[in-house]
Design a protein around this motif. Structure first.
Motif, PDB file in Angstrom:
ATOM      1  N   ARG A  64       0.675  -1.136  -0.074  1.00  7.16           N
ATOM      2  CA  ARG A  64       0.008   0.064   0.131  1.00  7.16           C
ATOM      3  C   ARG A  64       0.743   1.201   0.145  1.00  7.16           C
ATOM      4  O   ARG A  64       0.604   2.231  -0.726  1.00  7.16           O
ATOM      5  N   LEU A  65       1.847   1.333   0.769  1.00  3.17           N
ATOM      6  CA  LEU A  65       2.757   2.721   0.713  1.00  3.17           C
ATOM      7  C   LEU A  65       3.344   2.640  -0.594  1.00  3.17           C
ATOM      8  O   LEU A  65       3.663   3.839  -1.037  1.00  3.17           O
ATOM      9  N   GLU A  66       3.731   1.567  -1.159  1.00  3.03           N
ATOM     10  CA  GLU A  66       4.465   1.636  -2.542  1.00  3.03           C
ATOM     11  C   GLU A  66       3.549   2.433  -3.622  1.00  3.03           C
ATOM     12  O   GLU A  66       3.683   3.182  -4.248  1.00  3.03           O
ATOM     13  N   SER A  67       2.178   1.882  -3.451  1.00  2.00           N
ATOM     14  CA  SER A  67       1.249   2.447  -4.493  1.00  2.00           C
ATOM     15  C   SER A  67       1.038   4.049  -4.234  1.00  2.00           C
ATOM     16  O   SER A  67       0.473   4.825  -5.111  1.00  2.00           O
ATOM     17  N   ARG A  68       1.316   4.331  -2.984  1.00  2.00           N
ATOM     18  CA  ARG A  68       1.004   5.771  -2.506  1.00  2.00           C
ATOM     19  C   ARG A  68       2.293   6.615  -2.595  1.00  2.00           C
ATOM     20  O   ARG A  68       2.222   7.748  -2.258  1.00  2.00           O
ATOM     21  N   ASN A  69       3.431   5.839  -3.055  1.00  3.83           N
ATOM     22  CA  ASN A  69       4.595   6.738  -2.791  1.00  3.83           C
ATOM     23  C   ASN A  69       4.874   7.255  -1.557  1.00  3.83           C
ATOM     24  O   ASN A  69       5.367   8.598  -1.385  1.00  3.83           O
ATOM     25  N   GLN A  70       4.809   6.481  -0.379  1.00  3.13           N
ATOM     26  CA  GLN A  70       4.693   7.145   0.750  1.00  3.13           C
ATOM     27  C   GLN A  70       5.690   6.139   1.744  1.00  3.13           C
ATOM     28  O   GLN A  70       5.773   4.783   1.297  1.00  3.13           O
ATOM     29  N   THR A  71       6.214   6.709   2.807  1.00  2.00           N
ATOM     30  CA  THR A  71       6.942   5.747   3.821  1.00  2.00           C
ATOM     31  C   THR A  71       6.163   5.952   5.063  1.00  2.00           C
ATOM     32  O   THR A  71       5.448   6.573   5.368  1.00  2.00           O
ATOM     33  N   LEU A  72       6.650   4.851   5.973  1.00  2.43           N
ATOM     34  CA  LEU A  72       5.916   4.808   7.297  1.00  2.43           C
ATOM     35  C   LEU A  72       6.890   4.673   8.146  1.00  2.43           C
ATOM     36  O   LEU A  72       7.845   3.363   8.230  1.00  2.43           O
ATOM     37  N   PRO A  73       7.402   5.287   9.109  1.00  2.00           N
ATOM     38  CA  PRO A  73       8.220   5.130  10.400  1.00  2.00           C
ATOM     39  C   PRO A  73       7.662   3.860  11.087  1.00  2.00           C
ATOM     40  O   PRO A  73       6.422   4.135  11.620  1.00  2.00           O
ATOM     41  N   ALA A  74       8.369   2.930  11.607  1.00  2.00           N
ATOM     42  CA  ALA A  74       7.661   1.873  12.392  1.00  2.00           C
ATOM     43  C   ALA A  74       8.799   1.231  13.462  1.00  2.00           C
ATOM     44  O   ALA A  74       9.818   1.187  13.112  1.00  2.00           O
ATOM     45  N   LEU A  75       8.024   0.496  14.400  1.00  2.00           N
ATOM     46  CA  LEU A  75       8.956  -0.403  15.191  1.00  2.00           C
ATOM     47  C   LEU A  75       8.469  -1.819  15.171  1.00  2.00           C
ATOM     48  O   LEU A  75       7.325  -2.057  14.823  1.00  2.00           O
ATOM     49  N   LEU A  76       9.352  -2.755  15.092  1.00  4.56           N
ATOM     50  CA  LEU A  76       8.919  -4.057  15.205  1.00  4.56           C
ATOM     51  C   LEU A  76       8.524  -4.532  16.476  1.00  4.56           C
ATOM     52  O   LEU A  76       9.088  -4.153  17.609  1.00  4.56           O
ATOM     53  N   GLN A  77       7.222  -5.110  16.757  1.00  6.04           N
ATOM     54  CA  GLN A  77       6.919  -5.621  17.892  1.00  6.04           C
ATOM     55  C   GLN A  77       7.196  -6.927  18.034  1.00  6.04           C
ATOM     56  O   GLN A  77       7.171  -7.721  17.521  1.00  6.04           O
ATOM     57  N   LYS A 135      13.157 -14.995  16.540  1.00  2.01           N
ATOM     58  CA  LYS A 135      13.059 -14.599  15.041  1.00  2.01           C
ATOM     59  C   LYS A 135      13.259 -13.193  14.624  1.00  2.01           C
ATOM     60  O   LYS A 135      12.803 -12.774  13.743  1.00  2.01           O
ATOM     61  N   ALA A 136      13.409 -12.466  15.964  1.00  3.40           N
ATOM     62  CA  ALA A 136      13.130 -10.754  15.777  1.00  3.40           C
ATOM     63  C   ALA A 136      14.428 -10.350  14.740  1.00  3.40           C
ATOM     64  O   ALA A 136      14.143  -9.423  13.861  1.00  3.40           O
ATOM     65  N   VAL A 137      15.737 -10.617  15.160  1.00  2.03           N
ATOM     66  CA  VAL A 137      16.715 -10.041  14.216  1.00  2.03           C
ATOM     67  C   VAL A 137      16.617 -10.501  13.052  1.00  2.03           C
ATOM     68  O   VAL A 137      16.657  -9.511  12.097  1.00  2.03           O
ATOM     69  N   GLU A 138      16.153 -11.715  12.540  1.00  2.00           N
ATOM     70  CA  GLU A 138      16.005 -12.184  11.209  1.00  2.00           C
ATOM     71  C   GLU A 138      14.914 -11.347  10.646  1.00  2.00           C
ATOM     72  O   GLU A 138      15.031 -10.790   9.482  1.00  2.00           O
ATOM     73  N   THR A 139      13.754 -11.254  11.368  1.00  2.00           N
ATOM     74  CA  THR A 139      12.591 -10.557  10.695  1.00  2.00           C
ATOM     75  C   THR A 139      12.943  -9.121  10.372  1.00  2.00           C
ATOM     76  O   THR A 139      12.525  -8.483   9.493  1.00  2.00           O
ATOM     77  N   TYR A 140      13.637  -8.430  11.503  1.00  2.00           N
ATOM     78  CA  TYR A 140      13.821  -6.935  11.291  1.00  2.00           C
ATOM     79  C   TYR A 140      14.944  -6.909   9.956  1.00  2.00           C
ATOM     80  O   TYR A 140      14.691  -6.127   9.318  1.00  2.00           O
ATOM     81  N   HIS A 141      15.867  -7.576   9.657  1.00  2.00           N
ATOM     82  CA  HIS A 141      16.736  -7.724   8.716  1.00  2.00           C
ATOM     83  C   HIS A 141      16.062  -7.815   7.150  1.00  2.00           C
ATOM     84  O   HIS A 141      16.132  -7.112   6.295  1.00  2.00           O
ATOM     85  N   LYS A 142      15.137  -8.831   7.282  1.00  2.00           N
ATOM     86  CA  LYS A 142      14.087  -9.031   6.243  1.00  2.00           C
ATOM     87  C   LYS A 142      13.413  -7.716   5.851  1.00  2.00           C
ATOM     88  O   LYS A 142      13.107  -7.572   4.528  1.00  2.00           O
ATOM     89  N   ILE A 143      12.615  -7.176   6.830  1.00  2.00           N
ATOM     90  CA  ILE A 143      11.852  -5.954   6.404  1.00  2.00           C
ATOM     91  C   ILE A 143      12.783  -4.970   5.828  1.00  2.00           C
ATOM     92  O   ILE A 143      12.453  -4.219   4.958  1.00  2.00           O
ATOM     93  N   LEU A 144      13.957  -4.678   6.606  1.00  2.00           N
ATOM     94  CA  LEU A 144      14.925  -3.539   6.020  1.00  2.00           C
ATOM     95  C   LEU A 144      15.007  -3.813   4.594  1.00  2.00           C
ATOM     96  O   LEU A 144      15.149  -2.920   4.018  1.00  2.00           O
TER      97      LEU A 144
END
Length: 223
Positions: A111-124, A140-149
């Motif tokens: 959705r962000l890509e289609s809007r050309n928008q970014t969203l600051p976020a924290l991984l819960q 799994k947190a470190v691996e998930t964080y890197h994957k999102i990055l």
């Protein structure tokens, strides 16, 4: 309701906990306004509070519109349902605390890509491993964080968030905070700056475990 007094007392308690942890440590307050009126939010603003957090998209929309004249910093701290994504993105929150899965990251990114928008976020992170809580498993947190990055660049990860264990035993709550702090330290070289831990019942303990952002509701808005 003496909001000015509540804020003063909260700041004093945060200062004591912060200095005990490190004199160089800075802690930010997000006032959780989910049960509070726009008048109460305005009063806290007049006392110097700027960041406010809402759990529900519709409440965030309503209050941010009512208080649109004030330079408030709105945070989204609740669980986001996929049918509310567009509504949240339209509000452009300063920070989303509750990015709880890769599936949600994927949907948000699309959705962000289609809007050309970014969203600051924290991984819960579900550091207490409680079924009632959302979040990525600690292992799994470190691996998930890197994957999102790597895979979802429209999401601008700023760090991690956790909710302390929902128990009376302070040692168990502390353990859930320490688990998240260890993950945060691993992610700091990769741009993580925010460690969001601690609410009204446990924020001093969270600060003792390195939290630099606390989410305070009843402590600030109590009668």
């Amino acid at each position: 309701m003496n909001l000015a007094q509540n804020l003063d007392q909260a700041i004093k308690r945060i200062e004591q906990a912060r200095i005990a942890y490190s004199r160089h440590h800075i802690v930010k307050i997000v006032a959780v306004s989910k049960y509070s009126s726009s008048d109460a939010i305005q009063t806290l603003y007049e006392c110097g509070q700027r960041a406010f957090g809402e759990n529900r998209v519709q409440d965030l929309a309503q209050k941010s519109e009512l208080l649109g004249d004030l330079p408030l910093e709105w945070h989204f701290i609740g669980t986001l349902q996929s049918n509310k994504i567009n509504a949240l993105l339209s509000l452009k929150p300063a920070l989303m605390h509750s990015l709880h899965s890769l599936e949600l990251a994927k949907e948000l990114h699309k959705r962000l890509e289609s809007r050309n928008q970014t969203l600051p976020a924290l991984l819960q992170i579900n550091s207490a491993k409680e079924e009632s809580k959302s979040g990525v498993e600690p292992q799994k947190a470190v691996e998930t964080y890197h994957k999102i990055l790597e895979e979802f660049p429209q999401i601008k990860l700023q760090g991690v968030m956790t909710i302390g264990a929902h128990v009376e035993d302070r040692a168990i709550i502390q353990k859930s905070f320490e688990t998240t702090q260890v993950i945060f330290e691993q992610l700091k070289p990769h741009g993580a700056e925010i460690l969001s831990m601690g609410m009204s019942g446990d924020f001093e303990l969270a600060i003792a475990c390195g939290s630099n952002l606390v989410r305070l509701g009843s402590t600030l808005f109590k009668a």
